[in-house]
Design a protein around this motif. Structure first.
Motif, PDB file in Angstrom:
ATOM      1  N   MET A  72       0.829  -1.204   0.000  1.00  0.00           N
ATOM      2  CA  MET A  72       0.000   0.000   0.000  1.00  0.00           C
ATOM      3  C   MET A  72       0.867   1.259   0.000  1.00  0.00           C
ATOM      4  N   ALA A  73       1.937   1.250   0.778  1.00  0.00           N
ATOM      5  CA  ALA A  73       2.837   2.404   0.803  1.00  0.00           C
ATOM      6  C   ALA A  73       3.520   2.582  -0.553  1.00  0.00           C
ATOM      7  N   GLY A  74       3.964   1.497  -1.133  1.00  0.00           N
ATOM      8  CA  GLY A  74       4.592   1.581  -2.455  1.00  0.00           C
ATOM      9  C   GLY A  74       3.626   2.057  -3.522  1.00  0.00           C
ATOM     10  N   GLY A  75       2.390   1.553  -3.477  1.00  0.00           N
ATOM     11  CA  GLY A  75       1.381   2.007  -4.428  1.00  0.00           C
ATOM     12  C   GLY A  75       1.058   3.484  -4.265  1.00  0.00           C
ATOM     13  N   GLY A  76       0.974   3.931  -3.017  1.00  0.00           N
ATOM     14  CA  GLY A  76       0.719   5.346  -2.767  1.00  0.00           C
ATOM     15  C   GLY A  76       1.856   6.221  -3.259  1.00  0.00           C
ATOM     16  N   LEU A  77       3.092   5.764  -3.060  1.00  0.00           N
ATOM     17  CA  LEU A  77       4.242   6.529  -3.544  1.00  0.00           C
ATOM     18  C   LEU A  77       4.265   6.611  -5.064  1.00  0.00           C
ATOM     19  N   VAL A  78       4.004   5.499  -5.724  1.00  0.00           N
ATOM     20  CA  VAL A  78       4.015   5.497  -7.192  1.00  0.00           C
ATOM     21  C   VAL A  78       2.905   6.398  -7.737  1.00  0.00           C
ATOM     22  N   LEU A  79       1.694   6.245  -7.218  1.00  0.00           N
ATOM     23  CA  LEU A  79       0.587   7.086  -7.690  1.00  0.00           C
ATOM     24  C   LEU A  79       0.818   8.557  -7.389  1.00  0.00           C
ATOM     25  N   GLY A  80       1.313   8.844  -6.191  1.00  0.00           N
ATOM     26  CA  GLY A  80       1.534  10.223  -5.801  1.00  0.00           C
ATOM     27  C   GLY A  80       2.606  10.908  -6.627  1.00  0.00           C
ATOM     28  N   TRP A  81       3.745  10.241  -6.808  1.00  0.00           N
ATOM     29  CA  TRP A  81       4.807  10.862  -7.594  1.00  0.00           C
ATOM     30  C   TRP A  81       4.450  10.931  -9.066  1.00  0.00           C
ATOM     31  N   PHE A  82       3.687   9.972  -9.567  1.00  0.00           N
ATOM     32  CA  PHE A  82       3.204  10.057 -10.950  1.00  0.00           C
ATOM     33  C   PHE A  82       2.320  11.279 -11.131  1.00  0.00           C
ATOM     34  N   SER A  83       1.407  11.477 -10.204  1.00  0.00           N
ATOM     35  CA  SER A  83       0.526  12.643 -10.271  1.00  0.00           C
ATOM     36  C   SER A  83       1.310  13.938 -10.097  1.00  0.00           C
ATOM     37  N   PHE A  84       2.301  13.918  -9.229  1.00  0.00           N
ATOM     38  CA  PHE A  84       3.082  15.117  -8.945  1.00  0.00           C
ATOM     39  C   PHE A  84       3.971  15.516 -10.122  1.00  0.00           C
TER      40      PHE A  84
END
Length: 127
Positions: A72-84
């Motif tokens: 979940m943490a890895g998925g959140g990091l990937v989605l967040g940095w992709f969006s950012f």
């Protein structure tokens, strides 16, 4: 006169947005690290429970749910940095970075509270 493509402006990424994204990433990594620390106790706890359970599917589901923190943490990091970085949405980036790990952490804490108070320590109470 500007054509239609030039009229669309991408949001600027400010120093405050970068700071918020870095802090959200640190929090997500901390939640992922704490979730990783649950892997060994989960294996020790659930290996015997799954082998002796009358309903091993439920026990396996609980084990997977409790062990999903780093994912979940890895998925959140990937989605967040992709969006950012790619989509250029700094506000959505730090929110997405925090969303998945925090939802998992709150769900695990709520599950542990229910198990310890209502179910008297049985991980799959009522099943």
């Amino acid at each position: 006169m500007r054509d239609g493509l030039d009229a669309i402006e991408t949001p600027r990424i400010t120093v405050l947005a970068v700071f918020a994204m870095v802090m959200a990433s640190v929090i997500a990594l901390a939640v992922g690290w704490l979730g990783f620390q649950l892997w060994i106790p989960n294996v020790i706890t659930f290996s015997n429970l799954i082998a002796q359970s009358a309903n091993p599917t439920v026990e396996q589901g609980v084990y997977i749910f409790l062990s999903a923190g780093p994912l979940m943490a890895g998925g959140g990091l990937v989605l967040g940095w992709f969006s950012f970085l790619i989509l250029r949405r700094p506000g959505a980036g730090w929110r997405l970075t925090l969303f998945l790990p925090m939802i998992w952490a709150v769900a695990v804490l709520a599950y542990m509270a229910v198990v310890s108070t209502v179910c008297e320590g049985r991980f799959a109470c009522g099943l």
